[in-house]
Design a protein around this motif. Structure first.
Motif, PDB file in Angstrom:
ATOM      1  N   ARG A 176      14.100  -2.555   1.498  1.00  0.00           N
ATOM      2  CA  ARG A 176      13.158  -1.440   1.396  1.00  0.00           C
ATOM      3  C   ARG A 176      11.772  -1.908   0.968  1.00  0.00           C
ATOM      4  O   ARG A 176      10.762  -1.310   1.341  1.00  0.00           O
ATOM      5  N   ARG A 209      10.580  -4.525   4.299  1.00  0.00           N
ATOM      6  CA  ARG A 209      10.561  -3.955   5.653  1.00  0.00           C
ATOM      7  C   ARG A 209      10.735  -5.022   6.732  1.00  0.00           C
ATOM      8  O   ARG A 209       9.890  -5.204   7.604  1.00  0.00           O
ATOM      9  N   ASP A 260      18.919   5.515   6.021  1.00  0.00           N
ATOM     10  CA  ASP A 260      17.680   5.675   5.252  1.00  0.00           C
ATOM     11  C   ASP A 260      16.559   6.206   6.148  1.00  0.00           C
ATOM     12  O   ASP A 260      16.049   5.498   7.014  1.00  0.00           O
TER      13      ASP A 260
END
Length: 218
Positions: free
Chosen positions: A46, A49, A74
């Motif tokens: 997260r 990326r 997500d």
């Protein structure tokens, strides 16, 4: 131009170091993060990326299956979540099959040839899928052995032409092979495949084949 961004997830530091050296030796590939378990992987992925995640299946704290499922759910990644390739020491097991169902872009054996691993990263980044060659037959036999599931309504939205292309792709034919067989251009076949995947909410050709086996459409 920046290269393909890769995150490595494995509980063995020595294994990660070896893969990092291999990947970073390529001008078009760049390791942007590492994690030792699935929980750490969620935080690292997260934050960084990446384009591709190499994810071990069996790890402490949170295994690769649970981490992969959470990553692909997500919404913060939008329509372009990272491509996840599972790493396993076994030719095929239920965990690898479940990973494919969950949306992983394939799986590789940890002792895969280095050049194959590098090619696999590039392949999944381009939108295709990879499976350890030694396990391809076993994987599809695994899905074929189960009782067929009801065909979902989405399959009925395919045109006759799309169903023909679907059937050929489900048999493992490449775009070039389908084009030659059906007297179409590869670009046209690619367009058909993209529409089929979109209508059936599938990520790639591996999921298309699994879909066909699971629903008795082969």
């Amino acid at each position: 131009m920046s290269g393909i961004r890769v995150v490595l997830v494995d509980d063995q530091a020595l294994f990660r170091a070896g893969i990092r050296m291999l990947v970073d030796s390529q001008a078009d590939l760049d390791v942007v993060g590492e994690a030792a378990n699935g929980r750490e992987a969620l935080t690292v992925v997260r934050a960084t990326r990446p384009d591709v995640v190499l994810m071990d299946i069996r790890m402490p704290v949170m295994d690769g299956l649970e981490a992969t499922a959470e990553l692909l759910r997500d919404d913060s990644f939008g329509a372009d979540p990272p491509r996840v390739v599972m790493l396993t020491t076994f030719d095929l097991d239920e965990a690898a099959a479940r990973a494919i169902r969950q949306g992983a872009s394939g799986f590789l054996l940890k002792d895969a040839d280095p050049e194959f691993l590098l090619a696999s990263i590039r392949t999944v980044h381009s939108g295709s899928a990879v499976i350890a060659a030694s396990a391809t037959r076993e994987l599809f036999a695994h899905f074929a052995s189960a009782a067929p599931r009801p065909v979902p309504p989405a399959y009925g939205t395919l045109t006759d032409r799309e169903r023909e292309i679907f059937a050929l792709a489900a048999r493992g034919l490449s775009n070039a092979e389908i084009a030659g067989r059906e007297f179409l251009s590869e670009a046209t076949v690619k367009t058909h495949i993209s529409r089929i995947l979109s209508k059936l909410a599938l990520r790639d050709r591996v999921q298309l084949v699994v879909f066909a086996f699971e629903h008795g459409l082969t």
